[in-house]
Design a protein around this motif. Sequence first.
Motif, PDB file in Angstrom:
ATOM      1  N   SER A   1       0.834  -1.199   0.000  1.00 50.97           N
ATOM      2  CA  SER A   1       0.000   0.000   0.000  1.00 50.97           C
ATOM      3  C   SER A   1       0.871   1.253   0.000  1.00 50.97           C
ATOM      4  N   GLY A   2       1.976   1.208   0.726  1.00 49.81           N
ATOM      5  CA  GLY A   2       2.881   2.355   0.752  1.00 49.81           C
ATOM      6  C   GLY A   2       3.492   2.645  -0.606  1.00 49.81           C
ATOM      7  N   VAL A   3       3.851   1.601  -1.328  1.00 48.67           N
ATOM      8  CA  VAL A   3       4.404   1.776  -2.672  1.00 48.67           C
ATOM      9  C   VAL A   3       3.354   2.399  -3.593  1.00 48.67           C
ATOM     10  N   GLY A   4       2.119   1.912  -3.498  1.00 46.21           N
ATOM     11  CA  GLY A   4       1.044   2.457  -4.334  1.00 46.21           C
ATOM     12  C   GLY A   4       0.778   3.915  -4.034  1.00 46.21           C
ATOM     13  N   VAL A   5       0.740   4.282  -2.759  1.00 47.71           N
ATOM     14  CA  VAL A   5       0.493   5.673  -2.378  1.00 47.71           C
ATOM     15  C   VAL A   5       1.654   6.557  -2.829  1.00 47.71           C
ATOM     16  N   PHE A   6       2.894   6.060  -2.683  1.00 48.63           N
ATOM     17  CA  PHE A   6       4.045   6.828  -3.149  1.00 48.63           C
ATOM     18  C   PHE A   6       3.970   7.089  -4.648  1.00 48.63           C
ATOM     19  N   LEU A   7       3.601   6.082  -5.428  1.00 43.98           N
ATOM     20  CA  LEU A   7       3.491   6.268  -6.877  1.00 43.98           C
ATOM     21  C   LEU A   7       2.408   7.287  -7.227  1.00 43.98           C
ATOM     22  N   VAL A   8       1.284   7.252  -6.531  1.00 50.32           N
ATOM     23  CA  VAL A   8       0.209   8.204  -6.804  1.00 50.32           C
ATOM     24  C   VAL A   8       0.667   9.620  -6.476  1.00 50.32           C
ATOM     25  N   PHE A   9       1.291   9.818  -5.302  1.00 44.21           N
ATOM     26  CA  PHE A   9       1.721  11.160  -4.923  1.00 44.21           C
ATOM     27  C   PHE A   9       2.863  11.670  -5.797  1.00 44.21           C
ATOM     28  N   SER A  10       3.782  10.792  -6.191  1.00 43.20           N
ATOM     29  CA  SER A  10       4.857  11.237  -7.077  1.00 43.20           C
ATOM     30  C   SER A  10       4.297  11.608  -8.453  1.00 43.20           C
ATOM     31  N   GLY A  11       3.280  10.880  -8.916  1.00 42.22           N
ATOM     32  CA  GLY A  11       2.633  11.239 -10.181  1.00 42.22           C
ATOM     33  C   GLY A  11       1.948  12.585 -10.097  1.00 42.22           C
ATOM     34  N   MET A  12       1.294  12.840  -8.969  1.00 41.25           N
ATOM     35  CA  MET A  12       0.657  14.145  -8.798  1.00 41.25           C
ATOM     36  C   MET A  12       1.700  15.264  -8.757  1.00 41.25           C
ATOM     37  N   GLY A  13       2.849  14.961  -8.141  1.00 42.45           N
ATOM     38  CA  GLY A  13       3.936  15.943  -8.122  1.00 42.45           C
ATOM     39  C   GLY A  13       4.482  16.225  -9.513  1.00 42.45           C
ATOM     40  N   MET A  14       4.604  15.184 -10.331  1.00 43.88           N
ATOM     41  CA  MET A  14       5.091  15.384 -11.704  1.00 43.88           C
ATOM     42  C   MET A  14       4.099  16.194 -12.527  1.00 43.88           C
ATOM     43  N   ILE A  15       2.815  15.937 -12.334  1.00 42.76           N
ATOM     44  CA  ILE A  15       1.812  16.710 -13.064  1.00 42.76           C
ATOM     45  C   ILE A  15       1.849  18.166 -12.597  1.00 42.76           C
ATOM     46  N   GLY A  16       2.025  18.373 -11.294  1.00 35.39           N
ATOM     47  CA  GLY A  16       2.164  19.739 -10.781  1.00 35.39           C
ATOM     48  C   GLY A  16       3.394  20.428 -11.341  1.00 35.39           C
ATOM     49  N   ALA A  17       4.492  19.692 -11.465  1.00 36.94           N
ATOM     50  CA  ALA A  17       5.710  20.262 -12.042  1.00 36.94           C
ATOM     51  C   ALA A  17       5.498  20.609 -13.514  1.00 36.94           C
ATOM     52  N   ALA A  18       4.755  19.771 -14.232  1.00 30.64           N
ATOM     53  CA  ALA A  18       4.466  20.066 -15.640  1.00 30.64           C
ATOM     54  C   ALA A  18       3.632  21.341 -15.750  1.00 30.64           C
ATOM     55  N   TYR A  19       2.676  21.506 -14.866  1.00 33.55           N
ATOM     56  CA  TYR A  19       1.860  22.729 -14.870  1.00 33.55           C
ATOM     57  C   TYR A  19       2.734  23.941 -14.586  1.00 33.55           C
ATOM     58  N   TRP A  20       3.642  23.811 -13.607  1.00 31.91           N
ATOM     59  CA  TRP A  20       4.511  24.934 -13.275  1.00 31.91           C
ATOM     60  C   TRP A  20       5.406  25.307 -14.458  1.00 31.91           C
ATOM     61  N   VAL A  21       5.929  24.305 -15.167  1.00 34.71           N
ATOM     62  CA  VAL A  21       6.777  24.586 -16.328  1.00 34.71           C
ATOM     63  C   VAL A  21       5.975  25.308 -17.405  1.00 34.71           C
ATOM     64  N   VAL A  22       4.741  24.898 -17.616  1.00 32.45           N
ATOM     65  CA  VAL A  22       3.905  25.552 -18.636  1.00 32.45           C
ATOM     66  C   VAL A  22       3.611  26.994 -18.242  1.00 32.45           C
ATOM     67  N   THR A  23       3.411  27.251 -16.954  1.00 28.53           N
ATOM     68  CA  THR A  23       3.142  28.640 -16.535  1.00 28.53           C
ATOM     69  C   THR A  23       4.383  29.517 -16.671  1.00 28.53           C
ATOM     70  N   GLN A  24       5.583  28.948 -16.737  1.00 25.51           N
ATOM     71  CA  GLN A  24       6.809  29.729 -16.867  1.00 25.51           C
ATOM     72  C   GLN A  24       7.136  30.069 -18.322  1.00 25.51           C
ATOM     73  N   ILE A  25       6.419  29.538 -19.258  1.00 26.78           N
ATOM     74  CA  ILE A  25       6.696  29.779 -20.670  1.00 26.78           C
ATOM     75  C   ILE A  25       6.280  31.200 -21.017  1.00 26.78           C
ATOM     76  N   GLN A  26       7.142  31.897 -21.753  1.00 23.05           N
ATOM     77  CA  GLN A  26       6.832  33.246 -22.237  1.00 23.05           C
ATOM     78  C   GLN A  26       6.107  33.123 -23.567  1.00 23.05           C
ATOM     79  N   TRP A  27       4.782  33.201 -23.506  1.00 23.19           N
ATOM     80  CA  TRP A  27       3.980  33.074 -24.717  1.00 23.19           C
ATOM     81  C   TRP A  27       3.970  34.387 -25.487  1.00 23.19           C
ATOM     82  N   PRO A  28       4.031  34.309 -26.822  1.00 18.18           N
ATOM     83  CA  PRO A  28       3.999  35.569 -27.603  1.00 18.18           C
ATOM     84  C   PRO A  28       2.612  36.218 -27.511  1.00 18.18           C
ATOM     85  N   ALA A  29       2.618  37.523 -27.429  1.00 14.26           N
ATOM     86  CA  ALA A  29       1.350  38.255 -27.276  1.00 14.26           C
ATOM     87  C   ALA A  29       0.684  38.523 -28.605  1.00 14.26           C
TER      88      ALA A  29
END
Length: 110
Positions: A82-110
């Motif tokens: 159960s601990g391994v499963g919970v760790f995988l779920v939380f690490s996946g959520m962290g990676m998705i959060g990191a992907a969102y943060w990277v997208v918000t840092q992109i300088q989009w052309p106006a």
Amino acid sequence: MIPLTLRDLQILMAAASFILGCFSIVLGLIVLITRGYSSEVRALASNTAKLGQKGLAQEATGLVSSASELILSINQLVRTASGVGVFLVFSGMGMIGAAYWVVTQIQWPA
């Protein structure tokens, strides 16, 4: 060589992190569903309980202590899975959060 701009590299990093995060969440859920308390563990626990009762009836203290140790080991096995499963779920959520943060840092052309 493929020319990549900084924006392209950020998008590739975010996409890779998002995909890996989704895979991690799915694998974590599979581990939680399948490995938590499987039929083999249930059968082993029931047979161990029967063995412990038989040991009590015949006053075999070594058998009873071994059966109790086996039950404790089974409980630890379930907690570990159960601990391994919970760790995988939380690490996946962290990676998705990191992907969102990277997208918000992109300088989009106006």
